[in-house]
Design an enzyme around this catalytic site. Structure first.
Site, short mmCIF file in Angstrom:
data_model
loop_
_atom_site.label_atom_id
_atom_site.label_comp_id
_atom_site.label_asym_id
_atom_site.label_seq_id
_atom_site.Cartn_x
_atom_site.Cartn_y
_atom_site.Cartn_z
N ASP A 1 0.44 -3.10 12.17
CA ASP A 1 0.05 -3.66 10.87
C ASP A 1 0.46 -5.13 10.78
O ASP A 1 1.08 -5.56 9.81
CB ASP A 1 0.65 -2.83 9.73
N GLY B 1 0.79 -1.21 0.00
CA GLY B 1 0.00 0.00 0.00
C GLY B 1 0.82 1.26 0.00
O GLY B 1 0.34 2.32 -0.38
N PHE B 2 2.05 1.17 0.42
CA PHE B 2 2.84 2.39 0.55
C PHE B 2 3.93 2.51 -0.49
O PHE B 2 4.59 3.52 -0.57
CB PHE B 2 3.46 2.46 1.95
#
Ligand SMILES: Nc1ncnc2c1ncn2[C@@H]1O[C@H](COP(=O)(O)OP(=O)(O)OP(=O)(O)O)[C@@H](O)[C@H]1O
Ligand SMILES: *[C@@H]1O[C@H](CO)[C@@H](O)[C@H](O)[C@H]1NC(C)=O
Ligand SMILES: *[C@@H]1O[C@H](CO)[C@@H](O)[C@H](O)[C@H]1NC(C)=O
Ligand SMILES: *[C@@H]1O[C@H](CO)[C@@H](O)[C@H](O)[C@H]1NC(C)=O
Ligand SMILES: *[C@@H]1O[C@H](CO)[C@@H](O)[C@H](O)[C@H]1NC(C)=O
Ligand SMILES: *[C@@H]1O[C@H](CO)[C@@H](O)[C@H](O)[C@H]1NC(C)=O
Ligand SMILES: *[C@@H]1O[C@H](CO)[C@@H](O)[C@H](O)[C@H]1NC(C)=O
Ligand SMILES: [Mg+2]
Length: 669
Positions: free
Chosen positions: A468, A353-354
């Site tokens: 996470d 996602g990053f």
């Protein structure tokens, strides 16, 4: 008295019509009293310059006095001989125009004579006219078919007109060396010409040679010519030249002439120097070539600069003063670029996602690394973030992926991790994996991760919340030990926490219900995610499986299996039969225990480790206050059993909260 007579005689001589027998020698013309017209001029060092670089002009240079060429009583033309050194220097290499002549003529003036190939001697009306009484030896550098020129580099004898009586390509035969050699008149080099007339044989001979070559005994050509009809009693001798369209300079360096005898040899060492030939050629080269050379160099320079700037820009980093303290953890972008072979696609390990993660090998130490490129827009909060990264970078644990360092560029942050050869755990679990893990391997990973998280929560001077935890963030080292990755980012997100925080970062399905409400990450929200992870690894299913009829929520499904009395049914079918039922049951129950919606009901990581090691016996759920009738997992706000709505994230169940994360990365609140 004698003196007076002498004076009178001398006066008489000086004023008398100056007929001359004709015998003179010039080494340069500094002291000469030539009669010049048109472009002809003497240069400072005594060169006779017939033409300069002016178009369509004529020039003449004559010995000032007429010379007697004929025996008045017999009418026979005397023998004569002349030699001169000349040079034709073209502005453009080998482009001459149009040459010059050695000329013997009854007059010094040529009204109406034309430039170009007319040599300033004739015009269209009088060309070839016998009344001209002109003998000219032309050194012609232009091919003019109108006058039947043989080529553009020849010597010819002209009588009264431009059509040569005889001509020959310029060249010479050196004495004692057989073979004719060509000579380029427009080479710019000085060369010597001879014209000899034998009044008895009535033959004229023309000879040519480069300077410093003795007069060849074999003339270039000879011609039988009775000059009796052509010459008048007295004639002028000299040179004529003209310019055409190609710019050419004609020079005469020295000249000797004699009637009835051999012209004096020219002493070449006494001749004036030509304007430096090399210099001239260079200047020709410069005038024509310089713009191109300049352009070439300029463009090369520009290219080099652009390349250098691009290269510099390609490798520019952002380095601020406060980062000096962290320099040991700082990587050079260039090194990372080289390590990952320019971040090429073949080195891509995966994308989250990053950002993207690339594999690399550090050029100096040959260490294998994984480089995570995260784009971020703002520099705000970066200082805090780097401080955190570096402090976390000091964490060393066998169940934690070591963060080796970082690098900053404009709009980009690069995190450098130890490379984990076996990748992330999710690859072994979902979507019919090619390789799956046996129960003992899974159990080992589970225990490892539990230890890692326990270390983060309690083994460190400050509590580090991972935030996470999920299968894709569990990486497997070469011995298939589970290692927690990506905690660097998790720590960064911590800055977003606090009562006023509204940002939520995490992956749906792993987020504790209270976390989705308060956005406050605690150790027990990590435990919740760890619980989900336990179920995930044991069941080989994602926390939420979006299906057409009904989404499957893993916790609920495992609970329902337990509720039916057969919790083992929930296990991953890929495990086969090779598993310890006791361990599987323990892990599944522990998963459920960690997934309780009530944070205080969840165990701590210390307890989790103890349960897994068997140091603490897991009591029956009922004794923990969990009853089969009262389901403690489904009462989440957001995604309960009844309504599958995900108010925070829409229904893209596994999407990262990238924008949220980015705003956190950049320190925005
Ligand atoms: N240190 C590492 N060694 C080897 N592979 C790695 C390493 N770090 C990441 N990877 C690989 O890169 C992939 C992408 O990692 P990334 O962390 O960007 O995404 P993610 O874990 O799926 O999501 P998230 O952004 O939430 O962490 C991982 O799935 C893993 O296969
Ligand atoms: C050429 O010579 C003439 C006469 O000497 C002079 O007027 C003229 O300026 C010269 N031109 C160049 C280009 O040197
Ligand atoms: C040069 O020659 C001209 C004639 O062509 C004459 O009038 C002049 O006096 C001469 N000058 C010198 C210095 O001999
Ligand atoms: C001119 O010719 C005559 C007769 O042919 C001769 O006697 C005389 O010597 C000649 N003069 C010269 C200067 O040659
Ligand atoms: C040609 O040249 C002659 C002699 O030089 C001159 O008398 C005549 O006028 C010229 N003719 C033209 C057309 O210029
Ligand atoms: C000399 O010039 C002639 C043409 O004028 C050419 O055919 C010949 O090849 C040249 N010889 C050499 C040796 O260059
Ligand atoms: C040269 O020409 C003149 C006049 O035309 C003539 O008298 C004489 O005989 C000629 N000489 C020769 C050698 O032909
Ligand atoms: Mg990750």
């Amino acid at each position: 008295m004698l003196f007076v007579i002498a004076l009178a005689v001398s006066l008489l001589v000086n004023t008398a019509p100056t007929h001359e027998t004709g015998d003179f020698t010039y080494h340069g013309f500094r002291s000469a009293n030539l009669s010049l017209d048109g472009l002809a001029a003497l240069t400072g060092n005594g060169l006779l310059r017939l033409t300069n670089e002016t178009e369509q002009k004529v020039s003449h240079a004559f010995y000032p006095n007429p010379i007697t060429f004929k025996n008045s009583s017999s009418g026979a033309v005397y023998s004569f001989s002349t030699t001169f050194v000349f040079a034709i220097i073209p502005a453009y290499p080998r482009m001459g125009s149009p040459g010059f002549t050695f000329v013997i003529t009854p007059r010094r003036e040529f009204p109406g004579a034309l430039p170009g190939h007319f040599f300033g001697l004739f015009n269209k009306t009088n060309d070839g006219n016998p009344t001209n009484h002109i003998l000219a030896v032309e050194f012609d550098t232009i091919l003019n078919n109108e006058v039947y020129d043989i080529n553009d580099n020849h010597v010819g004898i002209d009588v009264n007109g431009l059509v040569s009586v005889k001509s020959f390509p310029a060249g010479y035969t050196e004495n004692n060396i057989p073979g004719f050699k060509n000579l380029s008149l427009v080479s710019g080099k000085a060369m010597q010409g001879w014209v000899d007339y034998d009044g008895v044989q009535k033959q004229i001979r023309v000879t040519l040679a480069p300077i410093n070559v003795d007069k060849p005994t074999t003339p270039l050509f000879s011609l039988s010519l009775n000059l009796s009809q052509i010459f008048k009693e007295t004639m002028y001798v000299g040179f004529s030249s003209s310019t055409g369209t190609f710019l050419t300079t004609h020079y005469i360096l020295g000249w000797s002439f004699k009637v009835n005898g051999q012209a004096h040899r020219l002493d070449l060492s006494q001749l004036p120097r030509l304007p430096h030939m090399k210099k001239k050629q260079k200047s020709i080269l410069l005038t024509t070539g310089l713009p191109f050379i300049c352009l070439f160099f300029l463009s090369t320079l520009v290219f080099a600069m652009v390349y250098a700037i691009r290269k510099r820009r390609k490798f520019t980093e952002v380095l601020e003063d406060w980062e000096r303290d962290y320099s040991p953890h700082r990587f050079k972008y260039k090194d990372l670029y080289v390590a990952t072979k320019g971040f090429r696609d073949q080195e891509l390990l995966g994308a989250g996602g990053f950002g993207r993660v690339y594999k690399g090998v550090l050029p100096t130490s040959k260490t294998e690394i994984a480089v995570k490129r995260i784009s971020h827009e703002s520099r705000q909060g970066m200082r805090q973030f780097i401080a955190e990264i570096v402090s976390i970078g000091r964490l060393r644990h066998r169940n934690i992926v070591t963060l080796l360092g970082y690098c900053r560029r404009k709009g980009e942050l690069l995190l450098v991790y130890d490379y984990m050869p076996n990748g992330s755990l999710d690859k072994y679990l979902y979507n019919q994996p090619k390789v799956t893990l046996s129960w003992s391997q899974r159990f080992r990973v589970i225990k490892g991760v539990a230890y890692g998280l326990y270390y983060l929560h309690e083994g460190w001077e400050q509590v580090v919340i991972h935030r996470d935890i999920k299968a894709s963030n569990i990486l497997l080292d070469s011995e298939l030990n589970g290692r927690l990755g990506d905690f660097g980012l998790a720590k960064l997100y911590d800055h977003g926490t606090g009562p006023q925080s509204t940002h939520v970062v995490g992956t749906l399905g792993y987020m504790a219900p209270e976390y989705t409400l308060t956005a406050r990450a605690t150790a027990s929200t990590d435990v919740y995610a760890f619980g989900t992870f336990l179920l995930e690894v044991t069941c080989g299913r994602r926390p939420i499986e979006v299906q057409e009829e009904d989404d499957v929520i893993l916790v609920e499904w495992v609970f329902s299996c337990w509720d039916k009395g057969d919790i083992l049914e929930a296990r991953d079918p890929n495990l086969g039969t090779d598993f310890l039922a006791k361990e599987v049951e323990l892990v599944l129950q522990l998963g459920l225990l960690c997934s309780q919606s009530q944070p205080t009901a969840r165990p701590s990581m210390r307890q989790v480790v103890q349960y897994l090691e068997g140091d603490l016996a897991l009591e029956e759920f009922s004794s923990l206050g969990i009853s089969r009738s009262g389901f403690p997992f489904a009462c989440h706000e957001g995604f309960g059993t009844s309504g599958r709505s995900y108010p925070f994230y829409g229904d893209n169940a596994f999407s990262h909260m990238s924008s949220v994360a980015n705003s956190l990365l950049s320190g925005g609140r």
